[in-house]
Design an enzyme around this catalytic site. Structure first.
Site, PDB file in Angstrom:
ATOM      1  N   GLY A 198      49.359  52.361  38.249  1.00  0.00           N
ATOM      2  CA  GLY A 198      49.335  51.491  37.078  1.00  0.00           C
ATOM      3  C   GLY A 198      49.892  52.181  35.848  1.00  0.00           C
ATOM      4  CG  ASP A 199      47.867  55.410  34.008  1.00  0.00           C
ATOM      5  OD1 ASP A 199      47.616  55.010  32.868  1.00  0.00           O
ATOM      6  OD2 ASP A 199      46.981  55.712  34.831  1.00  0.00           O
TER       7      ASP A 199
END
Length: 403
Positions: free
Chosen positions: A174-175
């Site tokens: 996600g990052d």
């Protein structure tokens, strides 16, 4: 490897990176790899504590993730919690094209670094903001990490075995996705600035970055009420495409197209299966996915990975081993394309890491400098040469904990 000296595609761009951990710094890594001068702002050391927490992240006794995510960056220290530190960073931003940050929404505003105010002073500035839920909306002020974005964006629910709770990927996807989309937004904004001279603010949310790669998850539900569920190592209805067991390890085969299935059947010594009505079409194979996978797995279990690899190459079927880090380092294709390079780092000596990507033919990216080994390593270089500060000024700020 010797450090690259070419300017790269972004050799005329300066970036001030205010973020920490992964999303903002990964965006900075991508920009730095493409040639941008990335000035990383870190909290100063107080009693040995400070800097980006990524300096202490990673597995093993030696924490080496920093060496990858901070390559091609210069480090300055500034305490953004005090007025003098904020004023110093504001001066630094006046010399920048891009600001990257991934603090909780409202933090920059609280510090007197409101992007809208910065744009009034510096209309050409581009500010990329990365956060859990975005800068607007009812959830915007909530704390959000990558895993939360993955859950809200739909990723976590569909990952894992169907009879177990949702699982996670082994990296902070996600990052990294948010950093990538932030970088994409910056490149688009730089293009617009070429035409208009105007900068803008980029709002990249973790959950929306994940949502972008969810393929048909939303549209299938909207049209047919289908809710995608966890399905382990397969996509339901896409067959054969799975990891099978060879004599000596796992082996991936993707032959879910009709012609590919026919070639795989021939490689198995059973060409008749390629036209068998039970398996001949995409729909038929999907309906008998478990049955087909069991049939293929029985066959792969009689061969080694090397034997399977040779057969799949001979019959032009997409397939390959399931790689781990040592497999990548030994693989001749990785070596030929220099997908992994050895970088001389200041803290740990030579380290192998991912090379720069994607590949540009005319303005290639490269690793021009190792990650800064200490917090504020380039204070004199940047504050002195760029901002014209004297040694005594910097010494006084250091004594007061501003830098």
């Amino acid at each position: 490897m010797s450090f690259e000296t070419g300017p790269g595609a972004l050799g005329d761009i300066r970036v001030v990176e205010l973020g920490q951990l992964i999303a903002g710094p990964f965006c900075g890594q991508l920009l730095g790899d493409m040639g941008a001068d990335v000035v990383k702002v870190e909290p100063p050391l107080v009693n040995g504590v400070g800097g980006d927490p990524m300096r202490d992240w990673g597995q093993g006794d030696d924490k080496v993730q920093w060496e990858l995510i901070a390559r091609n960056k210069r480090s300055v220290s500034a305490n953004l919690r005090v007025p003098e530190g904020r004023a110093l960073v504001r001066r630094l931003i006046r010399h920048a094209d891009v600001v990257v940050e991934n603090f909780k929404p409202g933090t920059l505003e609280k510090w007197g670094l409101d992007p809208q105010e910065l744009l009034k002073e510096q209309p050409s500035l581009i500010v990329a903001r990365m956060s859990g839920y975005g800068q607007t909306g009812p959830y915007s002020t909530r704390a959000g990490f990558g895993g939360i974005g993955e859950a809200m964006g739909g990723w976590r629910y569909i990952v894992g075995e169907e009879d177990r709770p949702p699982s996670r990927m082994g990296v902070s996807i996600g990052d990294s996705l948010t950093g990538t989309y932030g970088c994409l937004g910056i490149l688009a904004a730089l293009h617009v600035r070429e035409r208009t001279g105007k900068g803008q603010v980029i709002d990249a949310a973790l959950y929306e970055s994940v949502l972008q790669v969810m393929e048909g998850l939303v549209i299938e539900y909207d049209r047919a009420g289908i809710i995608r569920e966890r399905s382990g190592s397969v996509l339901k209805g896409i067959a054969p495409s799975n990891v099978y067991s060879a004599k000596d390890g796992p082996f991936m085969i993707g032959a879910n197209k009709d012609s590919l299935w026919q070639r795989l059947a021939a490689a198995m010594g059973r060409p008749e299966l390629g036209h068998d009505p039970r398996y001949a079409t995409h729909v038929a194979r999907g309906e008998r996915q478990d049955e087909l996978d069991a049939l293929i797995n029985e066959w792969t279990g009689t061969l080694t990975m090397a034997e399977l690899d040779a057969l799949m190459i001979e019959y032009a079927v997409p397939a390959g081993r399931v790689y781990r880090a040592p497999d990548m380092l030994e693989d001749p294709h990785f070596q030929a394309r220099e997908a992994i390079v050895e970088v001389e780092t200041e803290r740990f000596g030579p380290l192998k890491m991912q090379s720069t990507f994607p590949r540009l033919s005319a303005t290639p990216s490269g690793i021009r400098r190792p990650a800064p080994s200490s917090v504020g390593q380039h204070n004199a270089e940047i504050y002195g040469e760029l901002l014209g500060m004297s040694e005594s000024e910097m010494g006084e700020l250091a004594e007061r904990g501003v830098i």
